[in-house]
Design a protein around this motif. Sequence first.
Motif: not given
Length: 529
Positions: A260-266, A118-121, A124-130, A171-180
């Motif tokens: 996908l191309r890398p820029e499409e991942l996020p 539940d942490e992967v997406l 990955v979205g934060a890293l690829a988007g950055g 921070a997104r990973l922490d938010a996931v673990r804060a919810r569950t």
Amino acid sequence: MIAPSSRAPRRRPVFWSLRLALAPVAALGLVAALGLAPPPASAPADWPDEARLTELLGKGPLRIEAEQVLHFYWWRHEVPMTWQDRPVEVFEGKALRFSVRKDGDECLGAGRWLVFADEVLPTVGALAGGGYRVTSCVPRFAGSTPQGFELRFVGRGSEEELAGPVALAHARLDAVRARTALPPANVWTSESYGPSDVSVAPLERLFGSKAEVKDGVPLFRLPGPARLAGGPAGLRLGFAVFAAFAGTDAQGRARVDWTLRPEELPTVLGELGRRGWLLESLCAAAPGLDDDLTQVSLVARGPVAELARALHDALGELALPPLPAEAAFRAPDAPEVLGLERGALAARWTPDATWPAGPARARWSVVDEARAEPVAAMTDPGDWDSKTFNLLWSRAPRFRDGALTLRMRADRGRIDQGGGPIWRVQDADNYYVCRFNPLEQDFRVYRVKDGVRVQIQAVGSLPFRSGEWFTIRVEHVGDRITCTLNDSVVLRVRDETFPDAGGVGVWSKADSQPSVGGLWLETAGVGGD
């Protein structure tokens, strides 16, 4: 063996000891004087800005002096994890590690993170988007509870550019673990289900494409990257979007393999992540051939209509380029052999078929569309099945060497759409054909000999759609064939199957009902009505 001497060692004078101490210094001076001195050791490379990275990441690093690398660790004590009935410890890789070193004016950053389903997406979205290149995400400790995934990523930039996306991903990973507090105990996609019975027609309407169905599971092949290593990619090479829906309409599951191309991942991962999808794996799609391509596998479960809509929306976020404007179409300076300007097909144009399913042949009529140029529209495909090739052709315009141009529009068809020209036609079972199918989004050239169709060349993943006019131009001289779609997509082949002149015409398959805006021949062999 030599026995040790029993005599006491002789004491050297102090000046002798001083002489021995200074000897290496004198030797170095002599080497330098002779010009043999080794080059001075290079100055140590700069370190990354440790204070700035610590501020941005909220923790200090471990310094690796030998390599001048800063390691940032976050131990994952908060998630109990077992593998083969024993606990997994942090030093076995149950951690988030991020490493940085200086490289000229920039820094290199690399990460190796242990994340859960539940942490992967989100991460990955934060890293690829950055701006990071996420190179892989694969199961770690296969069969562990909960299942872990090893996520690897690399990037280059300033300290701020590297640390920002990492801090956001954390921070997104922490938010996931804060919810569950705890991740899912297992990956539910491995669970067993009963027989599948999914309604196919609504999905085909949604995706505008026909499905292949087996055991109640519809599989859609949808366009992916148009290019691979400088050439056409194509669906059949596996670089595309493959979506399967199983289970039932109310309780379904979906699996998508997407190139996908890398820029499409996020964009893709963000859209599907918000809709409850999970990333099962991520890896390089064509290493050494096209290093920019990334292959992801995504899974989800729920009502099939909702799963399909989420995938449809994600595809929509990667909007294909628009079809070139048909207003730019100019008819060739050559005879239009269908005779459309007369308001009816010219004499000797006959509906025919390869592998007809019955006696009825397709029906055509010439119509005016909104005061535009008249077009020939297929109003009824006749008796057909999935193997039927409908033909509208004539022996009168004899064609061997030259060029022909067909303007066509794919109007209707559930099994098939589109079509194209046929030439050097000997009879209904022997001819060349070049066709475009907007359902499959591919462009192909075939030979049909004794009713057997053999593909010569193809290109796929094309950004052209149903309901739009397209133009196919064929140039054939000797055994050399060049086919062009909309002045942009080109097939070049050589074939000697039909060396003699023959008729020309229009081809479609199964239930495809196209319209034809004209067929022009540029050849000295034009004749007939």
